[in-house]
Design an enzyme around this catalytic site. Structure first.
Site, mmCIF file in Angstrom:
data_model
loop_
_atom_site.group_PDB
_atom_site.id
_atom_site.type_symbol
_atom_site.label_atom_id
_atom_site.label_comp_id
_atom_site.label_asym_id
_atom_site.label_seq_id
_atom_site.Cartn_x
_atom_site.Cartn_y
_atom_site.Cartn_z
ATOM 1 N N ALA A 163 0.899 -1.241 -0.142
ATOM 2 C CA ALA A 163 0.373 -0.225 0.215
ATOM 3 C C ALA A 163 1.240 1.316 -0.142
ATOM 4 O O ALA A 163 1.644 1.251 0.534
ATOM 5 C CB ALA A 163 -1.029 -0.283 1.017
ATOM 6 N N CYS A 164 0.522 1.934 -0.977
ATOM 7 C CA CYS A 164 1.353 2.808 -1.290
ATOM 8 C C CYS A 164 0.424 4.487 -0.969
ATOM 9 O O CYS A 164 -0.559 4.601 -1.186
ATOM 10 C CB CYS A 164 2.409 3.520 -2.184
ATOM 11 S SG CYS A 164 1.365 3.441 -3.731
ATOM 12 N N PRO A 165 0.667 5.750 -0.645
ATOM 13 C CA PRO A 165 -0.287 6.676 -0.336
ATOM 14 C C PRO A 165 -1.226 7.084 -1.483
ATOM 15 O O PRO A 165 -1.953 7.393 -1.548
ATOM 16 C CB PRO A 165 0.851 8.172 0.126
ATOM 17 C CG PRO A 165 1.930 7.267 -0.083
ATOM 18 C CD PRO A 165 2.022 6.643 -0.660
ATOM 19 N N THR A 184 2.261 0.723 -5.107
ATOM 20 C CA THR A 184 1.635 -0.927 -4.995
ATOM 21 C C THR A 184 1.783 -1.670 -5.576
ATOM 22 O O THR A 184 1.760 -2.926 -4.837
ATOM 23 C CB THR A 184 0.211 -0.240 -4.188
ATOM 24 O OG1 THR A 184 -0.434 1.223 -3.630
ATOM 25 C CG2 THR A 184 -0.974 -1.437 -3.610
#
Lengths: 98, 840
Positions: free
Chosen positions: A8-10, A16
């Site tokens: 998960a990335c921002p 991701t």
């Protein structure tokens, strides 16, 4: 080994999925069985079931943000790393699992 | 007789233009001499001159003395004292604030910041654009060396001056008659300044006292008043200083010959002209082949020079502090989009503007595609796209923006904001200019549509309880028959300059149209051989059920959707309480539209549509499906509308329209329209317009700018600077260069209009601060629309992100020989199903 992971990335657009691809590719090359859940702009995909979590030998969180439904993984051995490490040095992460 | 009245200035802002002009008007009614003394400063003013009154520098509560002498002094004195006591204070209303201040806080694009310009001067954008040239300074009014060296003091100087004023005045009067609207306004302002008594007095007293030449007396007097005006707190008055200099230049030229005044430097290389101020005459004297841009210290948005600059499309900034201190000949960039002047550009700044130039060229070439093509659907259905205008000046601009003619010229604008109606000459000039500018394309002149929401004071129309249902449009033509005939005569006279058409507004019943046609025919009898089609607006629902009864008098129809909708649904379009009812998307209204179009076609009469519905992108499929002969809308939306039209399928929208007609309510019509729009209007994420495979960018900043510019050029973002910023915000978290010479910058933004993938391949690798420390050869931008979060088609981004982790994919990216091959490669990987995205 039977390994599961969450990425998960921002922004949830690129890293991701890059991290997921990287972990899957490297894990298989190292002879592991691996499944990666992605938490990105598409929402949760390739979701890990309770039985898959229960059966896993190790859990990798390659995340820059909070993992959704983190309580599912309670009691598991979790290796948490920044997303970019899964892209830059996936072998190093698997080495930590030993 | 001599009458005196002492009082304190009751005006909260002091004596500025508006109260001064009230006082001047009253004083000028009498032959008496009226003088106002400012006891604080010792200044005195001739009350019959606005210039003089304003020049007396009168502040609130200054002790003043009014002196009235001479013929009829007593009566004038009584009127003036009454005015000063009872009304003077009320003539002063708060002045608009001085509005010129540069927006120095607005953030600059990252790529420009990174270019580290040596110096940035900021100002206000008065005319958008971008220019490069040599700084060229222009000073104030001065005599040419040649004339100055030969000057001697004229003994009959004042006689010469009076003659010159009379001659210039006469030539102004004749120029005003032939000038078109804007130019005539400028001339009128000049004409009244020329006649100002204070100016004449100042020239005379200087000539008498100084013992020098008349030329210096004129320049001295002009400078004196111009300085006073410039120091005024009223922006309007500051701008009149320029007009005054222009008038003085005309006088000097009249007296000393055409070379008397050094108006402007001769431009011989591309120039950015810098001036404290520039008169309209000076502007027009500049050689526009070399005039690239304009920077003015003192000029508001309403100054005539600015209006002229806009009409010629010269990029212009105002209020740029210190610009007049730049040396002549310095190379500079003028960015009249961000409001910047950059002298002495370094190499990086030059590269930034080279990219800007590319971006603008890309945008222009993308829209130019539709500039000269007629409005046509993808499968060849014709729908000409015309422009709505309110003045002759707009016609040329509309044609330049792709208009296939003028579908609605609102002539009533000529009648508004003035004290008397325009005469035949004035109207003839306007319509002839419009016809000429349209270059043979049709121009439909709607005869004056006054009343309702468009009152005109000099017609003295009675106040009505229900103006929209009252005395308006064609209904007032019987009462104002002379006005109508004047307008029709002007139109027939102008018709030989192009293809004019006449259209009557607000027709409800056939007898009104019959009367209108009769008047037109009578006027036409004076112009044998002229043929001007005569049509009518369809704004009143009754027309829809009686179309056959109009065809004898109407050669064509045009649907005015704004009024037709509000009359049909009995819902005031300006009343928020009934806004939910006022909509052109009710199935009943669509059925009405179909009825009138079908009837017109049955009667073999062309039918178009003007009004807001034509501007609504969601309505375009309906307009195409109806089978209209043309649509007419605001010029800025024409290219976009043509582009949207080219994406629609005539056969498909007709089918779709039938389902709309069968809808039960507005909501379901809108839902179906939105669905159709989603299917047809969304651009594919991939497009060769988004690939640049031989980029010469030399830094990460340039690459990201070029990527976001690619989206801007293809109409995929509404703000490329904001998009660039969003991409950089993401880079700040950590670099998107992930190794293997690849970077995958990305963002999620409201400024992305359509999800997009842009690709740049670099001739020379650039540093990207990558995870493996290596420079980048290929950058892929993933731009996601915020509103698309969670949508299925986003899967393309995640797929691509996974693909770049594969060696063989990266290899083929590097190997693709041209944009087409890259498109095939990406399409095959990202859309493996047989259904590939539409490739324009």
């Amino acid at each position: 080994m039977n390994i599961i992971a969450v990425t998960a990335c921002p922004t949830g657009i690129a890293h991701t999925y890059m991290a997921a691809e990287s972990l899957e590719k490297t894990g298989r090359a190292l002879g592991h069985q691996i499944k990666v859940e992605t938490q990105g702009a598409m929402g949760i995909e390739n979701e890990l079931s309770d039985s898959e979590i229960a059966a896993a030998d190790a859990v990798i969180f390659a995340v820059d943000i909070e993992v959704e439904n983190r309580e599912r993984f309670e009691g598991k051995k979790i290796i948490e790393v920044p997303v970019k490490l899964a892209i830059k040095d996936p072998k190093g992460i698997f080495a930590k699992i030993g | 007789m001599h009458f005196e009245h002492r009082f304190l200035c009751p005006l909260v802002n002091g004596l500025h233009a508006r109260p001064a002009s009230h006082l001047e008007a009253l004083a000028s009614q009498s032959p008496a001499t009226v003088t106002l003394f400012n006891e604080r400063t010792g200044a005195q003013a001739n009350a019959k001159s606005v210039l003089s009154l304003v020049g007396a520098d009168i502040l609130p509560n200054d002790p003043l003395r009014l002196v009235v002498e001479g013929l009829e002094a007593e009566a004038a004195f009584a009127r003036l004292v009454h005015f000063l006591d009872e009304e003077f204070a009320a003539t002063d209303t708060p002045l608009p604030p001085v509005s010129i201040s540069a927006d120095s806080d607005a953030p600059l694009p990252r790529s420009l910041q990174a270019a580290a310009p040596e110096k940035i001067l900021r100002g206000c954008v008065a005319c958008r654009g971008f220019a490069e040239g040599s700084i060229t300074q222009i000073g104030a009014l001065r005599l040419s060396e040649k004339v100055a060296s030969q000057l001697t003091r004229e003994t009959d100087g004042l006689e010469v001056y009076r003659t010159a004023v009379a001659e210039v005045s006469a030539s102004f009067a004749s120029e005003i008659r032939t000038a078109d609207g804007l130019h005539a306004e400028v001339l009128k302002a000049h004409h009244s300044l020329l006649g100002d008594v204070a100016l004449a007095e100042a020239v005379a007293s200087r000539f008498a006292k100084s013992g020098t030449s008349l030329a210096h007396a004129i320049i001295g007097a002009t400078d004196e008043f111009a300085n006073t005006l410039r120091q005024s707190s009223s922006v309007y008055l500051q701008e009149r200083a320029l007009d005054l200099q222009d008038v003085a230049a005309r006088l000097l030229t009249q007296i000393y010959g055409p070379d008397a005044v050094e108006r402007v430097p001769r431009l011989e290389i591309p120039a950015l002209v810098i001036a404290e101020s520039l008169t309209p005459g000076q502007f027009l004297a500049l050689d526009r082949r070399f005039l690239r841009g304009l920077v003015l210290q003192h000029a508001g948005m309403t100054s005539h020079t600015i209006i002229l600059a806009r009409s010629f499309g010269v990029p212009t900034l105002t209020g740029v502090a210190d610009a007049t201190r730049l040396a002549d000949g310095v190379p500079a960039f003028l960015d009249a989009q961000l409001g910047l002047l950059l002298p002495h550009p370094n190499e990086a700044v030059r590269r930034y503007y080279a990219l800007e130039k590319r971006r603008i060229e890309r945008i222009q070439s993308a829209s130019r595609k539709f500039l000269h093509t007629p409005g046509t659907s993808r499968d060849g259905g014709r729908l000409p796209v015309l422009a709505n205008v309110s003045s002759a000046e707009e016609v040329a601009a509309a044609i330049a923006q792709g208009a296939e003619g003028v579908g609605l010229f609102r002539t009533e604008m000529l009648y508004m904001d003035r004290n008397d109606p325009p005469d035949e000459e004035e109207q003839y000039a306007v319509y002839a200019a419009a016809a000429t500018a349209a270059q043979g394309r049709p121009v439909t002149l709607r005869t004056f549509d006054i009343g309702g929401d468009k009152p005109v004071s000099y017609l003295q129309l009675p106040a009505e309880a229900n103006p929209f249902l009252g005395f308006r449009g064609a209904r007032i033509y019987e009462k104002f028959a002379g006005l109508l005939r004047t307008q029709l005569r002007a139109i027939f006279r102008a018709s030989r300059h192009g293809s004019l058409r006449i259209m009557a507004p607000m027709i409800a019943c056939p007898e009104e149209m019959r009367a209108f046609r009769r008047t037109v025919n009578e006027v036409q009898a004076d112009f044998p051989g002229s043929t001007v089609p005569v049509g009518m607006m369809i704004e009143v629902p009754s027309v829809a059920l009686a179309m056959a009864d109009f065809v004898e008098d109407a050669d064509f129809f045009s649907i005015g959707t704004n009024d037709l909708t509000q009359y049909f649904l009995a819902a005031d379009r300006d009343n928020a309480a009934v806004a939910s009812i006022y909509s052109s998307f009710h199935p009943a209204f669509l059925r009405l539209l179909r009825l009138v179009v079908d009837e017109a076609q049955k009667q073999d009469r062309p039918i178009g549509l003007c009004g807001e519905l034509a501007e609504n992108p969601e309505a375009l499929p309906i307009l195409l499906a109806l089978g209209l002969d043309s649509i007419s809308l605001g010029a800025p939306r024409i290219l976009e509308t043509k582009a949207a039209l080219a994406r629609l399928d005539h056969a498909k929208v007709r089918e779709h329209f039938l389902t709309l007609l069968q809808s039960r309510d507005r909501a379901s019509v809108e839902e179906k329209l939105q669905e159709l729009r989603r299917q047809t209007q969304v651009k594919p994420q991939l497009d060769i317009a988004l690939f640049s495979l031989e980029s010469t960018a030399t830094s990460k900043h340039e690459v990201i700018k070029e990527l976001t510019d690619l989206l801007a050029a293809d109409g995929r973002t509404d703000d490329s600077v904001a998009l660039e910023e969003a991409v950089w915000k993401r880079e700040e978290a950590y670099s998107t260069g992930f190794g293997y010479g690849l970077a995958i910058p990305h963002c999620q933004s409201d400024h992305v209009l359509s999800g997009s993938i842009a690709v740049i391949r670099l001739q020379n690798p650039v540093e990207w601060d990558s995870l493996d420390g290596q420079p980048v050869r290929i950058a892929i931008l993933l731009a996601m629309r915020s509103a698309d979060k969670g949508r299925e088609h986003l899967r393309v981004f995640s797929k691509l992100s996974r693909l770049v982790m594969r060696d063989e994919f990266r290899e083929s990216l590097a190997q693709a020989t041209d944009p087409d091959e890259l498109l095939r490669l990406l399409s095959a990987e990202l859309y493996p199903q047989p259904e590939t995205p539409v490739i324009p």
